[in-house]
Design an enzyme around this catalytic site. Structure first.
Site, PDB file in Angstrom:
ATOM      1  CG  ASP A   1      53.571  29.517   8.929  1.00  0.00           C
ATOM      2  OD1 ASP A   1      53.031  29.087   9.972  1.00  0.00           O
ATOM      3  OD2 ASP A   1      53.073  30.419   8.240  1.00  0.00           O
TER       4      ASP A   1
ATOM      5  CG  ASP B   1      49.273  18.627  -2.043  1.00  0.00           C
ATOM      6  OD1 ASP B   1      50.022  17.685  -2.338  1.00  0.00           O
ATOM      7  OD2 ASP B   1      48.825  18.806  -0.903  1.00  0.00           O
TER       8      ASP B   1
END
Length: 1158
Positions: free
Chosen positions: A858, A419
């Site tokens: 998550d 990223d």
């Protein structure tokens, strides 16, 4: 390949149209004439990407960007040989391993690919001894008896049973019914039972007569089940079949026996203990000798808490009402918080797997000479964002452990998400791909564990243990030497790239000055040349530059995809002769490597990139086009594969009966590099071994961000094939239903996504519903991506023998086919789906993929799946599946806990609060998720309760009027039951008492430092809309020889989170001194109040001891001034309090004469 294959591949050379026709049940998303795409020939959607337009002729003009490595070579002449092409395929056709693809917003998709040559139609004929069903290579044992239909279509026993058990009993050749067909027996209550449909529906063989088998005598166990009302003459059956008593007709006379002087011939009896009919997993409950007392103690402690709180409320302390009220409020909240934490622990379970059954069912050795695997594909995601905080060597070792995993090589695809767009990470991955050619065969040959080079060579045990090959020592020494050189190259990459870039930038400046002089410019005029970051091939890097120039900064760069390792072929590759250039002898060792790709999604200013969740969703889309594995494993860059069989153990749950309702398999997190005392509870064993295992007995564990195998269609937001609604009080009334039968009915949730299944038969209704469900408003406008969804769903199905009620299965062997090679158009489409604007006006991040809007994406992602009716499984392996690193420094640990707690506060104030959960979530599971959002608020009451002992000692009052015997008995009952519950939890979870105590200590440390700040930040975000940002947690690199492995443990870096615990420590220490002095100098000392106050102060200080130890630094280096200042502060505070509240009696005058203040 032979000429009679049903496989037809045709690829055009112009790149404008691409038609591929495969008769295999598993189709690529690019199939244009498949039933999933309506049979229409469509133009490549990759022709326009990011606003750039291009055609097939533009690709020749671009430049290859490949970082050369010591092992990087051009295509050798040996690759042109027919033998090499037979195994690997032609490197000049459909292979773009050596090409970098870039593109994005307002930029062209750039690539350099060889012009595609047209492929001749290849045909492979099947032997007459093999089954003619597509995807099945079973051998026909008896050619004369395997034509089950008049058309002569050859079919094996297993496929015949599959087609009969589907309910139609239609021959796959002539599409006409078989002579005998059997109806499916739907039973929804035996998902996890070992009895398979093949065992129930198979008709046992009977005796052969000269005139054939008489139909009226073909009585069997199956017929007695299917038609229970028919008259069954068991005596007649025994006489005519010469059977014997037993389980049905399972006991057979021996072959060649005689009856009445006549020799009888019998067929071979069925194998009733066939391992294929055994379950892959088992659920083992906790022993009743432990679980029953555990539940009883919970009830007893709950009753004791009720009596204690009732007594406290009914007996206030009139001398200190404020102290009594604060304590009662805190105690009521603590009781409520304990109940939320304890209720989900009522049903803990333990699970085990049988890898032998998995291998025999999906990778049989008989009738499978090529060793093809029927296991589904797995795409593995590794995420990294900063090459400085996440060392490239750690990431490279994680990649190497993945490439060497024990799973079919052609079914694995590894993707690294960078990223940050760093060239350091890119070249480190290229180095890892080069070193893998040595490391992976070495691991396979000698069964190395763990398969992380750094972890393996750092082991202190005997490396020769369980090693049998005589060349192991020599080859290990060579590989170790090669790995040391590999480490040097990786660690030197940042400096190497900087020096290279400086030299290239200086050269560019000279060239620019020369051009300026040629056009008449002045030599002393300043020039501005961009400080680019240069690759080793002499081209500028497309991602982030060190200088952070425009279009090349961390948040502003193009999308990049590089295929480091091309997908391998389905057949194993062995070397017949020893190559002197190889470090190890790889004869009889499979040298194939899994697919490996580098992906850096596009980033532009003005777009919300959604941190890690956005990067994961970009990988989901890109992998769907490039490999489309039916399952996805995501790992952090510092979590490597410690157990090479971990993927197989996880797939046992996905492929077993009832596995089609499992959305993910979560593995526990295990950590390395933690100090032996585990000062800050980094192992977190109470959560991973107690709470998560208890949730496994409900609807499943939570998703914790790494070490998790997902079902791809569950990530796409689809509902499970079957669900259960829990109605009534505490979810006591269950309503089971099938979602795949709900076609035109409106569901309660308008956003319900049900995936219709397209069978081999034409079904326009299902096809129209499929197109309507996969509209671009949900997944985007990529037709490749939409077409791949049904293919991924098919790969994740259970085989026919294991499917549940109203569920579709797949034939055995349908996945034992070669994966279609990746072509140029596929990667161009992958570039398109990782652009920054692709998710606009779609449901990515809202319902599809990882969910946005929370720091703890998550937990929210797992909650959404459970809320739709899916369930999850907790897989605890004997050997740890994965291992990673955790911050052992106090400051880093507190910041990590602050991030988790802030995400929990965000969940509490969002629609993901478990109070709004659907009826498909179990009651206790809902309580567990509600506690996730509630626990940070306990810190408010914990702060007040930790200050109460100091206030009590300062004021001379206590939380009760007097230490009543009832108060002491109830307090003792609460303490004893809590201790006994802890001991039983330690017993059934197999953790240690030390782990439990460290967890209790850090619960108070985090509750008085990070959690209150998280509550404030969450409220500011909800009320004022202030966004919260966190820095990435630094990943510790491996310690070199001679360095202290735990050096970071003793580093002290001040943060504002430390102020509340330090204040509590100082207040309690000073209060103890004040209380002791007051009691000693008092004419009427109240020792009971002093004892109560000192006891609670020591309770607080004992929990904060690891925090205080972290403040003091390394043992032996504590400054003396710390002790002097602490003592001085305590003495001054004590004297000030004594001056304000002097003791009464005869000692008052002498005391005041002694202590005078100006």
């Amino acid at each position: 390949m032979d000429r009679d294959s049903p496989v037809r591949i045709t690829v055009s050379s112009s790149g404008g149209l691409r038609n591929v026709a495969l008769t295999s049940p598993v189709r690529r998303a690019s199939i244009s004439n498949s039933p999933l795409s309506g049979g229409e020939t469509r133009r490549l959607s990759g022709g326009s990407c990011g606003g750039g337009r291009y055609n097939g002729d533009e690709y020749v003009a671009y430049t290859v960007h490949i970082p050369p490595t010591p092992e990087h070579r051009l295509v050798s002449n040996s690759q042109d040989s027919p033998e090499y092409q037979k195994i690997h395929g032609n490197p000049n056709e459909n292979r773009i391993k050596d090409t970098v693809f870039t593109g994005g917003f307002n930029s062209e998709t750039r690539a350099h690919a060889r012009r595609m040559k047209s492929v001749e139609e290849i045909a492979v004929g099947k032997s007459k001894l093999l089954c003619q069903v597509d995807g099945c290579d079973e051998k026909l044992l008896d050619k004369s008896s395997k034509s089950q239909c008049e058309c002569g279509f050859r079919i094996c026993d297993d496929c015949y049973i599959d087609y009969c058990s589907n309910g139609a009993g239609v021959c796959p050749g002539c599409k006409e019914p078989f002579q005998e067909s059997y109806e499916e027996d739907d039973d929804d209550g035996v998902y996890m039972q070992p009895m398979m449909s093949e065992e129930k529906d198979t008709v046992n063989p009977l005796r052969k007569n000269r005139g054939g088998i008489r139909l009226e005598n073909n009585f069997s166990l199956v017929r007695s089940f299917k038609a229970p009302n028919q008259d069954f003459d068991h005596t007649r059956w025994l006489f005519e079949t010469n059977g014997t008593y037993g389980f049905g007709n399972a006991v057979w006379p021996r072959e060649g026996c005689h009856r009445g002087g006549e020799k009888c011939e019998y067929e071979n009896p069925p194998v009733f203990n066939d391992r294929r009919n055994r379950p892959l997993t088992r659920k083992v409950g906790i022993s009743a000798a432990i679980l029953s007392p555990y539940r009883l103690l919970i009830v007893i402690r709950l009753a004791a808490l009720g009596l204690f709180l009732t007594w406290r409320i009914l007996h206030p302390n009139h001398d200190a009402v404020w102290l009594w009220l604060m304590s009662v409020i805190c105690e009521v909240w603590f009781a409520f918080s304990w109940l939320l934490d304890q209720l989900p622990k009522l049903c803990p379970v333990t699970r085990s797997t049988d890898l032998t059954v998995l291998k025999e069912r999906f990778e049989p050795t008989q009738n499978n000479p090529k060793g093809l695997s029927d296991l589904p594909g797995i795409d593995i995601f590794v995420s990294t964002a900063d090459a400085e905080k996440e060392p490239p060597l750690v990431t490279a070792n994680t990649i190497l452990s993945i490439l060497a995993v024990d799973y079919p090589v052609d079914k694995i695809a590894c993707y690294l998400s960078d990223d940050g767009g760093s060239l350091v990470t890119f070249e480190a991955l290229a180095e890892a791909a080069s070193f893998a050619t040595t490391w992976v065969p070495f691991c396979r040959k000698h069964e190395i564990e763990p398969r992380n080079p750094e972890a393996y060579f750092s082991q202190k045990g005997d490396p020769l243990k369980n090693k049998r090959r005589v060349d192991f020592v020599r080859e290990r020494r060579k590989v170790k030497r090669e790995y040391d050189e590999f480490k040097v190259r990786i660690n030197a990459l940042p400096e190497t790239i900087r020096r290279r870039s400086d030299a290239c930038n200086a050269r560019e400046e000279l060239v620019f000055k020369k051009k300026q002089m040629e056009i008449g410019g002045k030599p002393y005029e300043p020039i501005k040349v961009p400080k680019a970051t240069w690759m080793s091939d002499g081209n500028t890097w497309h991602g982030t530059w060190f200088s952070g120039e425009e279009d090349h900064s961390r948040g502003n760069h193009a999308g990049i995809i590089q295929l480091m390792l091309a997908p391998p072929g389905p057949e194993c590759t062995y070397k017949t002769e020893e190559d002197p250039e190889d470090l190890i002898d790889t004869r009889n060792v499979d040298t194939r490597l899994p697919m490996l790709a580098y992906v850096s999604r596009e980033k532009r200013p003005g777009f919300d990139h959604n941190k890690k969740a956005g990067a994961m969703n970009a990988l989901v889309r890109a992998s769907a086009i490039m490999s489309n594995g039916s399952f996805i494993l995501n790992l952090d860059c510092d979590h490597y594969v410690y157990n090479s069989l971990a993927l197989r153990e996880g797939m046992c749950f996905m492929l077993d009966r009832g596995g089609d309702k499992i959305c993910y398999v979560q593995f526990p997190q295990r950590f390395e590099g933690i100090d032996p005392s585990d000062r800050y509870a980094n192992h977190n064993t109470v959560f991973f071994d107690v709470s998560m295992r208890a949730l496994d007995g409900l609807q499943g564990p939570m998703y914790v961000g790494t070490g998790c195998i997902f079902r791809r269609i569950a990530l796409y937001g689809f509902s499970p094939p079957r669900a259960t609604e829990h109605r009534g009080w505490f979810g006591g009334r269950k309503i089971k239903f099938s979602l795949k039968r709900m076609k035109k009915q409106k569901t309660e949730d308008d956003t319900e996504m049900i995936l219709p299944i397209v069978d081999d038969q034409d079904n326009n209704e299902d096809r129209d519903e499929l197109k309507q469900a996969l509209i671009p408003e949900r997944f985007g406008d990529s037709t490749y991506l939409i077409d791949s969804i049904a293919v991924a769903e098919f790969g994740g199905r259970l085989i026919h023998e294991l499917r549940g009620k109203n569920s579709h299965g797949r034939p055995s062997g349908s996945l034992a086919v070669q994966r279609e090679p990746i072509d140029r158009a596929a990667i161009e489409e992958a570039i398109k789906v990782v652009t920054c604007f692709y998710e606009d006006k779609t449901e990515w991040g809202k319902r599809v993929g990882w969910i946005y809007g929370s720091i703890t994406e998550d937990v929210v992602t797992g909650y959404r799946m459970h809320n739709r009716g899916w369930r999850s499984v907790y897989c605890v392996t004997k050997r740890d599946a994965f291992r990673g690193t955790a911050p052992i420094n106090l400051t880093d640990r507190l910041i990590q806990v602050l991030r988790w707690a802030t995400g929990s506060v965000e969940i509490f104030f969002s629609r993901n609060n478990a109070l709004f959960a659907s009826p498909r979530m179990k009651f206790l599971q809902r309580i567990a998720y509600f506690n996730v959002g509630m626990y940070p608020f306990t810190s408010i009451f914990l702060l007040a309760y930790c200050v109460l002992p100091a206030l009590s000692l300062f004021s001379g009052k206590f939380i009760v009027q007097s230490l009543n015997i009832t108060f002491l008995i109830l307090l003792l009952a609460i303490t004893v039951t809590l201790s006994m519950l802890a001991l039983l939890e330690i017993r059934w979870s197999k953790i240690t008492l030390h782990d439990w105590w460290r967890n209790e200590q850090f619960w108070l440390i985090g509750g008085t430092s990070a959690h209150p700040v998280a509550v404030i930040q969450g409220l500011l975000k909800v009320i004022a809309g202030i966004d919260i940002s966190f820095t990435l947690t630094s990943k510790p690199a491996a310690a070199e020889d001679g360095e202290d492995e735990f050096a970071e443990l003793y580093e002290f870096r001040f943060t504002m989170l430390m102020i509340p615990p330090v204040t509590i420590i100082l207040m309690n220490v000073a209060a103890i001194a004040v209380g002791v002095l007051r009691t000693v100098y008092s004419p009427f000392p109240e020792w009971s109040k002093l004892l109560g106050g000192v006891f609670f102060s020591f309770w607080v200080l004992s929990h904060l001891y690891p925090f205080a130890k972290g403040l003091m630094g390394r043992r032996g280096k504590i400054s003396t001034i710390v002790y002097l200042w602490s003592m001085l502060i305590c003495i001054v505070v004590s004297l000030i309090f004594l001056y304000a509240h002097p003791p009464d009696g005869s000692r008052r005058q002498s005391f005041m004469m002694r202590f005078q203040f100006p």
